[in-house]
Write a protein that holds these residues in place. Structure first.
Motif, PDB file in Angstrom:
ATOM      1  N   ALA A  66     -11.336 -12.622   6.447  1.00  0.00           N
ATOM      2  CA  ALA A  66     -11.701 -11.296   5.815  1.00  0.00           C
ATOM      3  C   ALA A  66     -13.175 -11.171   5.802  1.00  0.00           C
ATOM      4  CB  ALA A  66     -11.123 -11.246   4.528  1.00  0.00           C
ATOM      5  N   MET A  67     -13.661  -9.804   5.702  1.00  0.00           N
ATOM      6  CA  MET A  67     -15.200  -9.628   5.672  1.00  0.00           C
ATOM      7  C   MET A  67     -15.514  -8.388   4.682  1.00  0.00           C
ATOM      8  SD  MET A  67     -17.441  -9.052   9.202  1.00  0.00           S
ATOM      9  CE  MET A  67     -19.251  -8.703   9.022  1.00  0.00           C
ATOM     10  N   ALA A  73     -17.465  -0.160   4.810  1.00  0.00           N
ATOM     11  CA  ALA A  73     -16.196   0.364   5.572  1.00  0.00           C
ATOM     12  C   ALA A  73     -14.942   0.761   4.829  1.00  0.00           C
ATOM     13  CB  ALA A  73     -16.094  -0.775   6.812  1.00  0.00           C
ATOM     14  N   LEU A  74     -15.308   1.734   4.092  1.00  0.00           N
ATOM     15  CA  LEU A  74     -13.978   2.124   3.160  1.00  0.00           C
ATOM     16  C   LEU A  74     -13.473   3.464   3.932  1.00  0.00           C
ATOM     17  CD1 LEU A  74     -15.635   1.505  -0.023  1.00  0.00           C
ATOM     18  CD2 LEU A  74     -13.818   0.118   0.814  1.00  0.00           C
ATOM     19  N   LEU A  75     -12.144   3.532   3.836  1.00  0.00           N
ATOM     20  CA  LEU A  75     -11.355   4.903   4.243  1.00  0.00           C
ATOM     21  C   LEU A  75     -11.923   5.834   3.102  1.00  0.00           C
ATOM     22  CD1 LEU A  75      -7.703   3.949   5.192  1.00  0.00           C
ATOM     23  CD2 LEU A  75      -9.788   4.047   6.583  1.00  0.00           C
ATOM     24  N   ALA A  78      -9.017   7.688   1.172  1.00  0.00           N
ATOM     25  CA  ALA A  78      -7.855   6.908   0.514  1.00  0.00           C
ATOM     26  C   ALA A  78      -8.431   6.500  -0.955  1.00  0.00           C
ATOM     27  CB  ALA A  78      -7.338   5.908   1.252  1.00  0.00           C
ATOM     28  N   ASP A  82      -5.156   2.554  -2.251  1.00  0.00           N
ATOM     29  CA  ASP A  82      -4.686   2.829  -0.923  1.00  0.00           C
ATOM     30  C   ASP A  82      -5.545   2.108   0.133  1.00  0.00           C
ATOM     31  OD1 ASP A  82      -2.648   4.176  -1.387  1.00  0.00           O
ATOM     32  OD2 ASP A  82      -3.197   6.111  -1.116  1.00  0.00           O
ATOM     33  N   TYR A  86      -4.023  -0.388   2.747  1.00  0.00           N
ATOM     34  CA  TYR A  86      -4.150  -0.073   4.212  1.00  0.00           C
ATOM     35  C   TYR A  86      -4.687  -1.612   4.832  1.00  0.00           C
ATOM     36  CZ  TYR A  86      -6.509   1.351   8.679  1.00  0.00           C
ATOM     37  OH  TYR A  86      -6.754   1.437   9.663  1.00  0.00           O
ATOM     38  N   ALA A  87      -5.595  -2.106   4.269  1.00  0.00           N
ATOM     39  CA  ALA A  87      -6.314  -3.077   4.874  1.00  0.00           C
ATOM     40  C   ALA A  87      -5.157  -4.587   4.884  1.00  0.00           C
ATOM     41  CB  ALA A  87      -7.724  -3.599   4.085  1.00  0.00           C
ATOM     42  N   ALA A  89      -1.962  -4.295   5.116  1.00  0.00           N
ATOM     43  CA  ALA A  89      -0.554  -3.441   5.692  1.00  0.00           C
ATOM     44  C   ALA A  89      -0.068  -4.844   6.234  1.00  0.00           C
ATOM     45  CB  ALA A  89      -0.940  -2.571   6.495  1.00  0.00           C
ATOM     46  N   ALA A  90      -0.785  -5.778   6.826  1.00  0.00           N
ATOM     47  CA  ALA A  90       0.040  -6.813   7.831  1.00  0.00           C
ATOM     48  C   ALA A  90       0.313  -8.152   6.914  1.00  0.00           C
ATOM     49  CB  ALA A  90      -0.778  -7.079   9.060  1.00  0.00           C
ATOM     50  N   ARG A  91      -0.095  -8.045   5.684  1.00  0.00           N
ATOM     51  CA  ARG A  91       0.169  -9.242   4.865  1.00  0.00           C
ATOM     52  C   ARG A  91       0.774  -8.653   3.452  1.00  0.00           C
ATOM     53  NH1 ARG A  91      -6.043 -11.588   5.899  1.00  0.00           N
ATOM     54  NH2 ARG A  91      -6.430 -10.185   7.592  1.00  0.00           N
ATOM     55  N   SER A 125     -14.932  -3.014  -1.867  1.00  0.00           N
ATOM     56  CA  SER A 125     -15.125  -3.904  -0.607  1.00  0.00           C
ATOM     57  C   SER A 125     -14.797  -5.288  -0.700  1.00  0.00           C
ATOM     58  CB  SER A 125     -16.213  -3.674   0.198  1.00  0.00           C
ATOM     59  OG  SER A 125     -16.638  -4.272   1.178  1.00  0.00           O
ATOM     60  N   ARG A 128     -11.155  -6.206  -1.552  1.00  0.00           N
ATOM     61  CA  ARG A 128     -10.498  -6.061  -0.283  1.00  0.00           C
ATOM     62  C   ARG A 128     -10.382  -7.430   0.418  1.00  0.00           C
ATOM     63  NH1 ARG A 128     -12.165  -1.645   3.616  1.00  0.00           N
ATOM     64  NH2 ARG A 128     -13.999  -2.956   4.018  1.00  0.00           N
ATOM     65  N   ALA A 129     -11.716  -7.949   0.532  1.00  0.00           N
ATOM     66  CA  ALA A 129     -11.760  -9.243   1.184  1.00  0.00           C
ATOM     67  C   ALA A 129     -11.070 -10.171   0.493  1.00  0.00           C
ATOM     68  CB  ALA A 129     -13.292  -9.710   1.258  1.00  0.00           C
TER      69      ALA A 129
END
Lengths: 196, 239
Positions: A66-67, A73-75, A78, A82, A86-87, A89-91, A125, A128-129
């Protein structure tokens, strides 16, 4: 070992930025990459993350990464929640802890990045990481835009992640607020790593 | 205040044209308006108008389906962009009459010709807009998405779509406004029904009141569609 850079080199417009960089991170390692802007700190982090290919050498990763990015680098469209959803979504398992991380960084879930201060965007940010529960955390200027209180709190959060077994490599141009778990400081001189 | 003045001005111009060209060429305004009213009350305008609009809509829908899929594919995969971009840019330069002529050869006269002509004429701008939209995705956000392993479908829905939407919306408004005009021309040249065909038959039979009534209809429809699209565009931009 979960992250290893072997003889990594990178040039921009013929000018070498990184030259024969060797760096190895094991679980629970924390490395501080210090120095002023323009040394190649962000380039090194992006190569370590696999976002920028090196011109020479190779990078070995054996865990999730994660970085945080210098520009966050935020949407933009959103909300805080959100952006994390988004970040991650796969976890799906990490998604369940999103409210906790937002609360940890004191971020209102419904706020858009445009409605946040620079410090809040940096905290989002970081949230998220950390929420990604990755084996390797690459943090580009995690203390930038934060006041002293938040810098100390982020340092504590890095400490907790390292204690939990994550490997952390973070860049900073500030010498204060070094996480306690961080026992190694390096810099880049003439494209090569030097101990600080 | 402006509308009544314009109406009076148009009627005055109509009388002037009748005086200059004669009643055989330009029937007096009451005759044209009477015929227009008869067409409205007889249901012809609704039937033929809906037919033309339906064909325009079907053509635009088909162009959107193909344009969005191709645009996304070309935006995500550079070799596809290298193939499709110059091809669609060249097709974009083709006037609709080329597609109408080809459709008449390939499909024959009938309802398929206007639908094909509209689809062919509106596909290139829609494709190019979607491609530009995909290319406008912030590379930092794309890098972040790769790093965090965001699934492709989520990236499409949450990153690519919001970025490409304004590009598509502008192209859609442009093509939707043009679609029914292309459909009407295609009907004029290669169909037995629709507003375009009605104009053709009025012209062939020298039914001048009908011709002007249908011309007025197509003009008013155009104004209504443009106004509707402008309103929808304004709402979309506000969101």
């Amino acid at each position: 070992m979960i992250l290893e850079l072997q003889a990594v080199g990178k040039s921009y417009s013929g000018r070498p930025i990184l030259d024969g960089i060797d760096l190895r991170l094991n679980p629970g390692d924390c490395v501080r990459l210090v120095g002023p802007s323009g040394l190649g700190k962000s380039t090194l982090l992006e190569i370590a993350a696999g976002l920028t290919p090196p011109d020479a050498g190779r990078v070995i990763r054996s865990g999730t990464v994660a970085m945080t990015f210098q520009d966050d680098a935020l949407l933009p469209w959103a909300s805080a929640a959100d952006n994390l959803l988004y970040a991650l979504a796969a976890r799906p398992s990490a998604c369940t802890r999103i409210p906790d991380w937002l609360a940890h960084f004191e971020l209102p879930p419904g706020l858009l990045p445009a409605e946040m201060s620079g410090g809040m965007r940096r905290r989002l940010s970081l949230a998220r990481a950390f929420a990604a529960e990755a084996a390797v955390l690459l943090l580009d200027e995690p203390f930038a835009f934060l006041d002293a209180g938040w810098r100390a709190r982020v340092a504590e959060t890095i400490d907790d992640a390292v204690t939990g077994g994550a490997a952390v490599l973070f860049s900073t141009h500030q010498s204060e607020e070094t996480p306690r778990a961080c026992r190694r400081s390096i810099s880049i001189e003439n494209g090569r790593i030097v101990a600080v | 205040m402006i509308a009544p003045v314009l109406a009076v001005l148009c009627i005055a111009l109509g009388y002037g044209a009748t005086a200059v060209f004669g009643t055989a060429m330009v029937p007096p305004p009451p005759e044209i308006l009477g015929r227009l009213l008869a067409l409205v009350l007889g249901g012809e305008i609704a039937a033929e108008g809906l037919r033309t609009l339906g064909r325009g809509l079907a053509g635009v829908a088909a162009a959107n389906l193909v344009g969005i899929v191709l645009g996304l594919a070309a935006g995500a995969w550079a070799p596809a962009a290298r193939v499709f971009r110059p091809l669609l840019a060249a097709l974009n330069a083709c006037p609709p009459v080329v597609w109408i002529a080809l459709a008449m050869v390939w499909i024959g006269s009938g309802g398929g010709t206007p639908v094909f002509a509209v689809a062919a004429a509106t596909l290139p701008p829609l494709f190019l807009a979607v491609l530009e939209g995909v290319h406008a995705v912030d590379p930092r956000l794309a890098a972040m998405s790769r790093l965090y392993g965001v699934p492709t479908t989520t990236q499409l829905r949450r990153l690519v779509a919001p970025t490409a939407l304004p590009f598509w919306r502008a192209a859609f408004a442009h093509t939707a406004a043009a679609a029914w005009k292309v459909a009407a021309v295609a009907e004029f040249l290669g169909s037995s029904d629709g507003i375009g065909a009605s104009i053709y038959w009025a012209y062939r039979r020298l039914e001048m009141a009908d011709l002007y009534a249908w011309a007025l209809t197509i003009m008013l429809l155009g104004v209504a569609i443009d106004a509707g699209l402008a309103r929808a565009g304004g709402r979309g931009a506000a969101r």
